[in-house]
Design a protein around this motif. Structure first.
Motif, PDB file in Angstrom:
ATOM      1  N   HIS A  20     -35.491  52.190  22.555  1.00  0.00           N
ATOM      2  CA  HIS A  20     -34.266  52.862  22.140  1.00  0.00           C
ATOM      3  C   HIS A  20     -33.016  52.002  22.284  1.00  0.00           C
ATOM      4  N   LEU A  21     -33.097  50.961  23.115  1.00  0.00           N
ATOM      5  CA  LEU A  21     -31.949  50.085  23.338  1.00  0.00           C
ATOM      6  C   LEU A  21     -32.440  48.783  23.951  1.00  0.00           C
ATOM      7  N   TYR A  22     -31.819  47.689  23.515  1.00  0.00           N
ATOM      8  CA  TYR A  22     -32.050  46.388  24.139  1.00  0.00           C
ATOM      9  C   TYR A  22     -30.759  45.924  24.792  1.00  0.00           C
ATOM     10  N   LEU A  23     -30.884  45.348  25.969  1.00  0.00           N
ATOM     11  CA  LEU A  23     -29.769  44.720  26.665  1.00  0.00           C
ATOM     12  C   LEU A  23     -30.113  43.236  26.778  1.00  0.00           C
ATOM     13  N   LEU A  24     -29.327  42.400  26.109  1.00  0.00           N
ATOM     14  CA  LEU A  24     -29.566  40.956  26.083  1.00  0.00           C
ATOM     15  C   LEU A  24     -28.691  40.277  27.121  1.00  0.00           C
ATOM     16  N   CYS A  25     -29.323  39.698  28.129  1.00  0.00           N
ATOM     17  CA  CYS A  25     -28.590  39.027  29.207  1.00  0.00           C
ATOM     18  C   CYS A  25     -28.211  37.605  28.798  1.00  0.00           C
ATOM     19  N   ASP A  26     -26.940  37.316  28.904  1.00  0.00           N
ATOM     20  CA  ASP A  26     -26.397  36.012  28.547  1.00  0.00           C
ATOM     21  C   ASP A  26     -26.660  35.006  29.677  1.00  0.00           C
ATOM     22  N   THR A  27     -26.408  33.740  29.398  1.00  0.00           N
ATOM     23  CA  THR A  27     -26.714  32.650  30.328  1.00  0.00           C
ATOM     24  C   THR A  27     -25.531  32.269  31.217  1.00  0.00           C
ATOM     25  N   ASP A  28     -24.547  33.150  31.357  1.00  0.00           N
ATOM     26  CA  ASP A  28     -23.336  32.782  32.100  1.00  0.00           C
ATOM     27  C   ASP A  28     -23.436  32.995  33.610  1.00  0.00           C
ATOM     28  N   LEU A  29     -24.587  33.419  34.105  1.00  0.00           N
ATOM     29  CA  LEU A  29     -24.811  33.454  35.556  1.00  0.00           C
ATOM     30  C   LEU A  29     -25.304  32.079  36.003  1.00  0.00           C
ATOM     31  N   PRO A  30     -25.011  31.690  37.233  1.00  0.00           N
ATOM     32  CA  PRO A  30     -25.541  30.409  37.714  1.00  0.00           C
ATOM     33  C   PRO A  30     -27.071  30.439  37.803  1.00  0.00           C
ATOM     34  N   TRP A  31     -27.677  29.299  37.501  1.00  0.00           N
ATOM     35  CA  TRP A  31     -29.127  29.152  37.602  1.00  0.00           C
ATOM     36  C   TRP A  31     -29.559  29.362  39.050  1.00  0.00           C
ATOM     37  N   VAL A  32     -30.627  30.144  39.245  1.00  0.00           N
ATOM     38  CA  VAL A  32     -31.198  30.344  40.572  1.00  0.00           C
ATOM     39  C   VAL A  32     -32.609  29.757  40.551  1.00  0.00           C
ATOM     40  N   LYS A  33     -32.838  28.750  41.386  1.00  0.00           N
ATOM     41  CA  LYS A  33     -34.149  28.101  41.432  1.00  0.00           C
ATOM     42  C   LYS A  33     -35.206  29.076  41.943  1.00  0.00           C
ATOM     43  N   ASP A  34     -36.378  28.983  41.351  1.00  0.00           N
ATOM     44  CA  ASP A  34     -37.485  29.880  41.645  1.00  0.00           C
ATOM     45  C   ASP A  34     -38.751  29.116  41.283  1.00  0.00           C
ATOM     46  N   GLU A  35     -39.808  29.289  42.040  1.00  0.00           N
ATOM     47  CA  GLU A  35     -41.036  28.519  41.783  1.00  0.00           C
ATOM     48  C   GLU A  35     -41.661  28.814  40.427  1.00  0.00           C
ATOM     49  N   LEU A  36     -41.255  29.894  39.765  1.00  0.00           N
ATOM     50  CA  LEU A  36     -41.829  30.246  38.468  1.00  0.00           C
ATOM     51  C   LEU A  36     -40.965  29.824  37.283  1.00  0.00           C
ATOM     52  N   ARG A  37     -39.761  29.446  37.510  1.00  0.00           N
ATOM     53  CA  ARG A  37     -38.831  29.148  36.413  1.00  0.00           C
ATOM     54  C   ARG A  37     -39.012  27.718  35.911  1.00  0.00           C
ATOM     55  N   GLU A  38     -38.908  27.576  34.578  1.00  0.00           N
ATOM     56  CA  GLU A  38     -39.222  26.294  33.943  1.00  0.00           C
ATOM     57  C   GLU A  38     -38.030  25.573  33.323  1.00  0.00           C
ATOM     58  N   TYR A  39     -36.959  26.263  32.988  1.00  0.00           N
ATOM     59  CA  TYR A  39     -35.887  25.653  32.197  1.00  0.00           C
ATOM     60  C   TYR A  39     -34.533  25.763  32.889  1.00  0.00           C
ATOM     61  N   PRO A  40     -34.291  24.882  33.869  1.00  0.00           N
ATOM     62  CA  PRO A  40     -33.023  24.961  34.594  1.00  0.00           C
ATOM     63  C   PRO A  40     -31.812  24.457  33.807  1.00  0.00           C
ATOM     64  N   ASP A  41     -32.062  23.680  32.749  1.00  0.00           N
ATOM     65  CA  ASP A  41     -30.924  23.115  32.019  1.00  0.00           C
ATOM     66  C   ASP A  41     -30.291  24.166  31.103  1.00  0.00           C
ATOM     67  N   LEU A  42     -28.973  24.151  31.073  1.00  0.00           N
ATOM     68  CA  LEU A  42     -28.226  25.138  30.292  1.00  0.00           C
ATOM     69  C   LEU A  42     -28.540  25.023  28.804  1.00  0.00           C
ATOM     70  N   GLU A  43     -28.793  23.818  28.322  1.00  0.00           N
ATOM     71  CA  GLU A  43     -29.074  23.634  26.900  1.00  0.00           C
ATOM     72  C   GLU A  43     -30.313  24.428  26.464  1.00  0.00           C
ATOM     73  N   SER A  44     -31.389  24.340  27.230  1.00  0.00           N
ATOM     74  CA  SER A  44     -32.611  25.105  26.902  1.00  0.00           C
ATOM     75  C   SER A  44     -32.366  26.594  27.041  1.00  0.00           C
TER      76      SER A  44
END
Length: 180
Positions: free
Chosen positions: A113-137
């Protein structure tokens, strides 16, 4: 009737936090991202076939929450979903250049019924599962999601700012959706 709200976007954009905040605000439930559970259990060296298993697990988890949803005990008939099969499609195509037909079929069949799209303006938080820390990706992925949402019929809202601003924007969009 349960109204399903999906929170999507690139990794480390506050999707899980927003789902949890919205569920608390509306005194209702939320569906966590199945991929986190799967990857923590099976490791991060995943294959194309693993993405189908993850997609099926996400659908199963969502259906489990829907079947246990009790509108009599919920303040609002909204269920918040941390990622859906659009995320699986993007992930699969971004990493492997293709997407399993089952995922595409489910995208066509499942209703939200609704989508909420989260933008990339929060600071990157490192996590063992995350793959793309660079802002460009992360920006590239954000625009892939935005293009998908622009070209489908379900209403959507862009969610940006700090955590409080994001919650306020999301609440405004959800309140509008609940009025309909």
């Amino acid at each position: 009737m349960i109204k399903k709200v999906v929170v999507i976007g690139p990794e480390s954009t506050g999707k899980s936090t927003l789902c949890e905040q919205l569920a608390g605000y509306y005194s209702t439930a939320w569906v966590p991202e199945y991929a986190r559970e799967y990857l923590l259990k099976n490791g991060t060296n995943y294959t194309y076939d693993d993405l189908l298993i993850i997609a099926q697990g996400q659908v199963t988890l969502e259906e489990k929450h829907i079947s246990s949803f009790d509108p009599g005990h919920e303040k609002h008939a909204a269920l918040f979903v941390d990622t859906d099969l659009y995320v699986m499609k993007v992930w699969s195509e971004y990493v492997f250049g293709k997407c399993h037909p089952w995922i595409l079929d489910q995208i066509a069949e499942r209703q939200y019924h609704l989508y909420l799209l989260c933008d990339t303006d929060l600071p990157w938080v490192k996590d063992e599962l995350r793959e793309y820390p660079d802002l460009e990706s992360r920006r590239e992925l954000y625009y892939i999601y935005k293009d998908i949402l622009v070209n489908q019929s379900v209403p959507w809202a862009n969610i940006s700012g700090n955590y409080e601003q994001r919650l306020q924007k999301a609440v405004k969009a959800v309140d509008e959706m609940l009025k309909q």
